[in-house]
Design a protein around this motif. Structure first.
Motif, short mmCIF file in Angstrom:
data_model
loop_
_atom_site.label_atom_id
_atom_site.label_comp_id
_atom_site.label_asym_id
_atom_site.label_seq_id
_atom_site.Cartn_x
_atom_site.Cartn_y
_atom_site.Cartn_z
N MET A 294 10.34 -23.40 31.16
CA MET A 294 11.54 -24.19 31.45
C MET A 294 11.20 -25.63 31.84
N GLU A 295 9.96 -25.82 32.27
CA GLU A 295 9.57 -27.16 32.70
C GLU A 295 9.26 -28.10 31.53
N VAL A 296 9.06 -27.52 30.34
CA VAL A 296 8.80 -28.39 29.18
C VAL A 296 10.04 -28.38 28.29
N GLU A 297 10.10 -29.34 27.40
CA GLU A 297 11.23 -29.36 26.47
C GLU A 297 10.91 -28.42 25.32
N PHE A 298 11.54 -27.25 25.34
CA PHE A 298 11.25 -26.27 24.29
C PHE A 298 12.39 -26.31 23.28
N PRO A 299 12.05 -26.56 22.00
CA PRO A 299 13.10 -26.88 21.03
C PRO A 299 13.94 -25.71 20.51
N VAL A 300 13.72 -24.51 21.02
CA VAL A 300 14.45 -23.36 20.49
C VAL A 300 15.22 -22.67 21.61
N ARG A 301 16.43 -22.23 21.31
CA ARG A 301 17.21 -21.53 22.34
C ARG A 301 16.79 -20.07 22.40
N LEU A 302 16.48 -19.59 23.60
CA LEU A 302 16.04 -18.20 23.76
C LEU A 302 17.16 -17.37 24.38
N SER A 303 17.35 -16.16 23.85
CA SER A 303 18.36 -15.28 24.42
C SER A 303 17.83 -14.59 25.68
N GLU A 304 16.53 -14.35 25.70
CA GLU A 304 15.91 -13.72 26.86
C GLU A 304 14.39 -13.87 26.76
N ILE A 305 13.75 -13.75 27.93
CA ILE A 305 12.29 -13.64 27.97
C ILE A 305 12.04 -12.32 28.68
N ARG A 306 11.47 -11.37 27.96
CA ARG A 306 11.29 -10.07 28.63
C ARG A 306 9.91 -9.48 28.35
N MET A 307 9.56 -8.51 29.22
CA MET A 307 8.31 -7.78 29.04
C MET A 307 8.53 -6.69 28.00
#
Ligand code: ATP
Ligand code: MG
Length: 337
Positions: A294-307
């Protein structure tokens, strides 16, 4: 019994996946060995105990899961056929060692079965480096009687975890030798890459600071380390420093790959990112990774980050799913012919 197998060929462990009725089953071997001097008595003892071993130049090689126990007992480091995700081409013996381990892992399986095995992606910015490894491993499996096909490790994470998005998303496998990443869109790989800072890097860097053996660091790390932000001892404090280094390298790699890839598909909706592999196991890892991303500009929208549901077997399961799909394809075209 289904006629397909999935195999994760990891720097640290080999994991075989099969399907038994509706259930996925897994068997594992440590991808490591130790050598001990030959004595008839020792050989007999090993045979009686059912410990996998082979003989080489007047020495006994104990491989797989038992190797760690022997190494600990004899106060030595285990040796590995692979380093940073691939067989070492300058050590011709490494192929023979890997073959012995594959042989014991596949004992009892019917030759002729279709097997998909994982191979890492090339390091970011390079397109070489895994060809020798993939070809040699495929050949070893063929010599053992199986029909072998390579599958990218990050893609295997997508197959193992993302059926519900029709195999669209970012699969990440954080292993011992490498971190592997793959973006897939509707089951097709768009791009993949690896970074060489993973579990082994954490172990050896931490060991260099604390003065411990890397194997000892590894045991402590696997036993009770978590990324809570508060560390009660020096070892955990140092481990956390190198964990942050690994996470930062991964986040930079992700941002660079997504920013520089020209053929990015136009994604109509946000996609998931799934974390798997042994290095993602400590409690708090997911949160730490999310914060860094989240601290960098990531160009893709993520629905979730999960294990992943079972991080140590995700890639083997994904390889098995690919093998089963391939078998279905073969049956369909045979029926049409
Ligand atoms: N519970 C745990 N906590 C922390 N680390 C763990 C845990 N279990 C395994 N590991 C670490 O995970 C790494 C191995 O992960 P994994 O089995 O996914 O790798 P691999 O597939 O063999 O390697 P690679 O994909 O890099 O070739 C090792 O560094 C190991 O120490
Ligand atoms: Mg792996």
């Amino acid at each position: 019994m289904n006629n397909a197998l999935g195999l994760d060929v990891g720097t640290s462990r080999l994991v075989l996946a099969a399907k038994d009725g509706d259930a996925f089953t897994y068997s594992r071997q440590l991808n490591a060995f130790v050598t001990i001097p030959y004595a008839k008595m020792t050989e007999r003892a090993l045979r009686n105990e059912g410990v996998p071993y082979s003989l080489d130049n007047g020495q006994i090689l104990v491989h797989g899961n038992e190797a760690a126990r022997f190494a600990d007992l004899l106060q030595m480091e285990t040796r590995r056929p692979m380093d940073r995700g691939v067989l070492n081409p300058s050590e011709p013996e490494s192929g023979a060692r890997l073959k012995e381990m594959l042989k014991s892992l596949l004992a009892g399986r019917t030759p002729g079965q279709r097997i998909f095995f994982t191979v890492p992606a090339a390091p970011l910015g390079e397109d070489q480096g895994v060809t020798y490894h993939a070809a040699t491993t495929g050949q070893l499996l063929e010599e053992l009687g199986f029909h072998a096909t390579p599958i990218n490790e990050g893609l295997a994470v997508v197959y193992g975890e993302m059926e519900n998005t029709n195999y669209s998303g970012i699969g990440v496998s954080l292993g011992g030798g490498l971190v592997n990443v793959c973006l897939a869109y509707l089951s097709m790989p768009v791009f993949s890459f690896s970074t060489a800072k993973a579990g082994d890097y954490i172990d050896s860097s931490t060991a260099a600071v604390t003065g411990d053996l890397a194997t000892r660091v590894r045991l402590a790390k696997e036993e009770d380390f978590h990324l809570s932000g508060v560390y009660s001892n020096k070892l955990h404090q140092v481990l956390a420093v190198y964990y942050d280094d690994v996470i930062k390298t991964l986040v930079n790699g992700l941002r660079e790959a997504f920013t520089n890839t020209r053929n990015l598909p136009k994604l109509s909706r946000p996609i998931p990112l799934v974390l798997s592999g042994g290095t993602a196991m400590p409690r708090g890892f997911r949160d730490r990774f999310e914060k860094a991303l989240m601290e960098v500009e990531f160009p893709v929208r993520l629905s979730e980050i999960r294990m992943a549901a079972a991080p140590l077997t995700t890639t083997a399961k994904g390889a098995l799913i690919a093998a089963m799909a391939d078998m279905e394809d073969a049956q369909t075209s045979a029926a049409r012919a």
